[in-house]
Write a protein that holds these residues in place. Structure first.
Motif: not given
Length: 193
Positions: A14-25
Motif C-alpha cells: 500500500f505504501k508503494d501505491n499511495p492514494s490509489r484505490e486498490i480492489k481486493h482481488a
C-alpha cells in the motif's frame, strides 16, 4: 536478511501505491504470489491483515472490497482488547454459553469474548460492551452486521421448527421476524412463512 512478515508485506504494497484505490482481488493475488516467492510459504489469510490495517486506521475502505492508503489520512487508532479479568467476568455473566445459540464448551464449541459494538466502530473494552459467542457466531458476526446474523439465526430456527412441527417456536420466530419487516431492518434477507 530478515524475513518479511505478512503485515510488512501488506503495508509495503500500500505504501508503494499511495492514494490509489486498490480492489481486493488485486492486492490478495499479489500478496499470495509475492509472499510465496519471498518465503516459500503460503499466505493463508491476507484478508485478516488488510482488515486489521483498516480497523487500526492505516487504510481507508473506499467501497466494498476496495482499499487505499492515504499518507495524509493515517489515523492509527488504538484498538483495545479485553483484559483477562474482563473476559472472565463476561464469560461468567453469560453462563459460559454463546448468547446466540446457547452452546457451551461442554458441547464442543470454542467460546470467544466479543465486542458488541466493534472496536473499529468505537466500541470500548468494557464488560457491558462484551458478549460470549461461539466461534461460529463470532465468525458470522464479523461477516454480517449483527442484525443480519440475528435475522438469519431466527430464519434458521423457524425453518427447523417448521420441519418438526413445533408451532410454539414457529410463532415466536414469526413475531421476531415480523419486527424486522415492520422496522425495515435487513429487508434484503428474505424469509417465507
Amino acid at each position: 536478511m530478515k524475513p518479511i512478515t505478512q503485515k510488512e508485506l501488506v503495508v509495503g504494497y500500500f505504501k508503494d501505491n499511495p492514494s490509489r484505490e486498490i480492489k481486493h482481488a488485486e492486492i490478495v493475488d499479489w500478496l499470495i504470489a509475492e509472499y510465496k516467492k519471498r518465503t516459500s510459504e503460503v499466505f493463508r489469510d491476507p484478508d485478516r491483515q488488510i482488515r486489521s490495517l483498516h480497523q487500526s486506521g492505516f487504510l481507508i475502505k473506499v467501497d466494498k472490497g476496495v482499499y487505499k492508503y492515504d499518507p495524509d489520512s493515517v489515523t492509527e487508532t488504538a484498538l483495545h482488547d479485553f483484559t483477562q479479568q474482563q473476559k472472565d467476568a463476561i464469560l461468567k455473566r453469560d453462563g459460559y454459553r454463546c448468547v446466540m445459540c446457547g452452546r457451551s464448551e461442554a458441547e464442543g464449541v470454542e467460546l470467544h469474548v466479543d465486542h458488541v459494538k466493534a472496536k473499529d466502530k468505537g466500541g470500548a473494552a468494557t464488560i457491558s460492551n462484551g458478549q460470549t459467542l461461539c466461534a461460529m457466531h463470532n465468525y458470522r458476526k464479523k461477516n454480517y452486521k449483527q442484525t443480519e446474523a440475528g435475522k438469519k439465526m431466527f430464519i434458521r430456527l423457524y425453518e427447523q421448527a417448521k420441519e418438526i412441527g413445533d408451532d410454539e417456536v414457529m410463532k415466536f420466530c414469526e413475531k421476531i421476524l415480523t419486527v424486522y419487516e415492520n422496522c425495515d431492518v435487513n429487508g434484503h434477507i428474505e424469509w417465507r412463512k
